[in-house]
Design a protein around this motif. Structure first.
Motif, mmCIF file in Angstrom:
data_model
loop_
_atom_site.group_PDB
_atom_site.id
_atom_site.type_symbol
_atom_site.label_atom_id
_atom_site.label_comp_id
_atom_site.label_asym_id
_atom_site.label_seq_id
_atom_site.Cartn_x
_atom_site.Cartn_y
_atom_site.Cartn_z
ATOM 1 N N GLU A 27 0.833 -1.197 0.000
ATOM 2 C CA GLU A 27 0.000 0.000 0.000
ATOM 3 C C GLU A 27 0.871 1.251 0.000
ATOM 4 O O GLU A 27 0.554 2.244 -0.648
ATOM 5 C CB GLU A 27 -0.948 0.015 1.200
ATOM 6 N N ASP A 62 -8.129 -2.601 8.666
ATOM 7 C CA ASP A 62 -9.153 -3.460 8.053
ATOM 8 C C ASP A 62 -9.502 -4.622 8.991
ATOM 9 O O ASP A 62 -10.677 -4.873 9.297
ATOM 10 C CB ASP A 62 -8.654 -4.030 6.713
ATOM 11 N N ASP A 307 -5.090 0.672 -3.346
ATOM 12 C CA ASP A 307 -5.419 0.319 -1.963
ATOM 13 C C ASP A 307 -5.296 -1.201 -1.785
ATOM 14 O O ASP A 307 -6.287 -1.921 -1.614
ATOM 15 C CB ASP A 307 -6.831 0.809 -1.635
ATOM 16 N N ASP A 309 -4.063 -3.407 0.511
ATOM 17 C CA ASP A 309 -4.477 -4.218 1.669
ATOM 18 C C ASP A 309 -5.989 -4.446 1.667
ATOM 19 O O ASP A 309 -6.470 -5.554 1.897
ATOM 20 C CB ASP A 309 -4.008 -3.594 3.004
ATOM 21 N N THR A 310 -6.718 -3.393 1.352
ATOM 22 C CA THR A 310 -8.175 -3.463 1.438
ATOM 23 C C THR A 310 -8.787 -4.273 0.291
ATOM 24 O O THR A 310 -9.688 -5.084 0.517
ATOM 25 C CB THR A 310 -8.753 -2.032 1.472
HETATM 26 MG MG MG Z 1 -6.416 0.008 2.629
#
Ligand code: MG
Ligand code: R7I
Ligand code: MG
Ligand code: MG
Length: 355
Positions: A27, A62, A307, A309-310
């Motif tokens: 990220e 998250d 983005d 990780d998400t």
């Molecule tokens: Mg994220």
């Protein structure tokens, strides 16, 4: 072999943790562009070998917020309790504020540590009253999806409420509903007879209803949610879902997928990308050597960049609900922080709904 329902609940929450932990390093630095999937393939191959010597992969906001939702659902016997959830979000933030929270949601989380008459009020104040359309509602919603098929309508409202605590913008909570439905549908789909088009059509059916003027979503939406703020019945989700079939049909290059569906911090530019990653990776992808469809899904989602990780966490939740926990390797489970808690929470949710 169809995974058991218990395995699929575990797979969902462990898949979410894996995507968050493995996507997070990218990220900040971004995905190296050289050969499309090459650098990530190398990274994945090193998990459990070279990388094992170093620190494990830490989860971010998250997972921190996902765990709060799971814990709150467990304590409230599967029901969403907004006041309790707000309290848990506030405590978690105070306890570990450096998990990489979105820049604006922090003020809401701090307010949860005060006595509030209306726990939804701080979120309504965000962005001059238009509310946040960040993907923070969607990134944490997976536990809400782990319910029986008969609870579908109740689930939609629980997803909406869970999002509204921090994301009162139409696109913020609609993305949460879409991600929740994708996980739920994957959980209850038979892998042996899975039909991609039917999956897309079902999601479209739900979002057409949500995005229609006069829908329950429209009523929650604030009058100043104009389309320039990305917050009205702008059809952001239906528009992107309608791109799925042509993109799959032409087997679009990952750069095109990222450009058309989005790979950003906003919900409407990340939830569709996560769902697409799951659908595309059910079959082999040129350039990704892994024969493990769940690993392939997470690798693909991170490769979308942005983005990471998400998008990987949301894709991992859907894939885990579909494939079960078995495809998640022992190396991944030990290297990713918090998979033990994910298993425990999945088991507790299973016991509430399915025992
Ligand atoms: Mg994220
Ligand atoms: O949505 P949120 O919880 O953030 C989640 C993201 C995930 O990627 C996590 O991994 C973490 O990195 O953050 O937090 P918010 O602060 O509500 O929203 C995130 C960002 O989206 C904001 O800081 C803004 O940059 C942007 N954003 C908006 N920008 C303009 N107008 C969200 N809503 C708006 C808006 O209405
Ligand atoms: Mg994060
Ligand atoms: Mg971030």
């Amino acid at each position: 072999l169809t995974p058991t329902l218990r395995s699929r609940l575990q797979g969902c929450l462990v898949g979410a943790v894996s995507g968050d932990c493995l996507g997070a390093p990218y990220e900040i630095c971004g995905v190296p562009p050289k050969d499309t999937f090459g650098s990530l393939t190398t990274f994945f191959e090193q998990i459990g070998t070279e990388i094992k010597e170093k620190d494990y992969f830490r989860y971010t906001d998250d997972t921190a917020m996902c765990r709060c939702i799971a814990e709150s659902l467990i304590e409230n016997k599967g029901n969403l309790n907004s006041e309790d959830l707000a309290k848990k979000f506030g405590i978690e933030y105070t306890h570990a504020p450096n998990r990489g929270y979105g820049a604006n949601v922090i003020s809401v989380l701090k307010a949860f540590n005060k006595d509030l008459d209306d726990v939804f009020e701080p979120a309504r104040m965000q962005f001059k009253g238009s509310g946040s359309y960040g993907n923070g509602g969607a990134m944490r919603v997976a536990p809400v999806a782990l319910c029986p098929e008969a609870d579908f309508d109740k689930m939609i409202e629980a997803a909406r409420q869970s999002a509204l605590l921090t994301h009162s913008n139409f696109n913020g909570y609609c993305g949460t509903i879409l991600q929740c439905c994708a996980v739920h549908l994957a959980l209850h789909s038979d892998p042996a007879t899975f039909d991609t088009d039917a999956f897309i059509d079902r999601l479209l059916e739900v979002m057409e209803k949500e995005e229609a003027p006069g829908s329950p979503a429209a009523k929650v939406s604030r009058p100043n949610n104009d389309s320039t703020a990305g917050g009205t019945q702008s059809g952001e989700y239906c528009r992107r879902l309608r791109l799925f079939k042509p993109l799959l049909e032409e087997d679009a290059d990952i750069k095109k997928v990222a450009a058309e569906l989005g790979n950003e911090i906003s919900a409407h530019k990340s939830v569709p990308a996560a769902i697409y990653s799951f659908l595309r990776c059910r079959t082999p992808v040129e350039g990704i050597s892994s024969s493990n469809a769940l690993e392939r899904t997470i690798l693909y989602a991170i490769s979308l960049d942005g983005d990471t990780d998400t998008i990987a966490s949301m894709a991992g939740a859907i894939a885990g609900a579909f494939y079960g926990v078995e495809p998640i390797s022992a190396d991944w489970r030990t290297m990713c922080e918090g998979t033990d808690v994910a298993i425990r929470q999945a088991d507790a949710i299973y016991d509430i709904h399915f025992l």
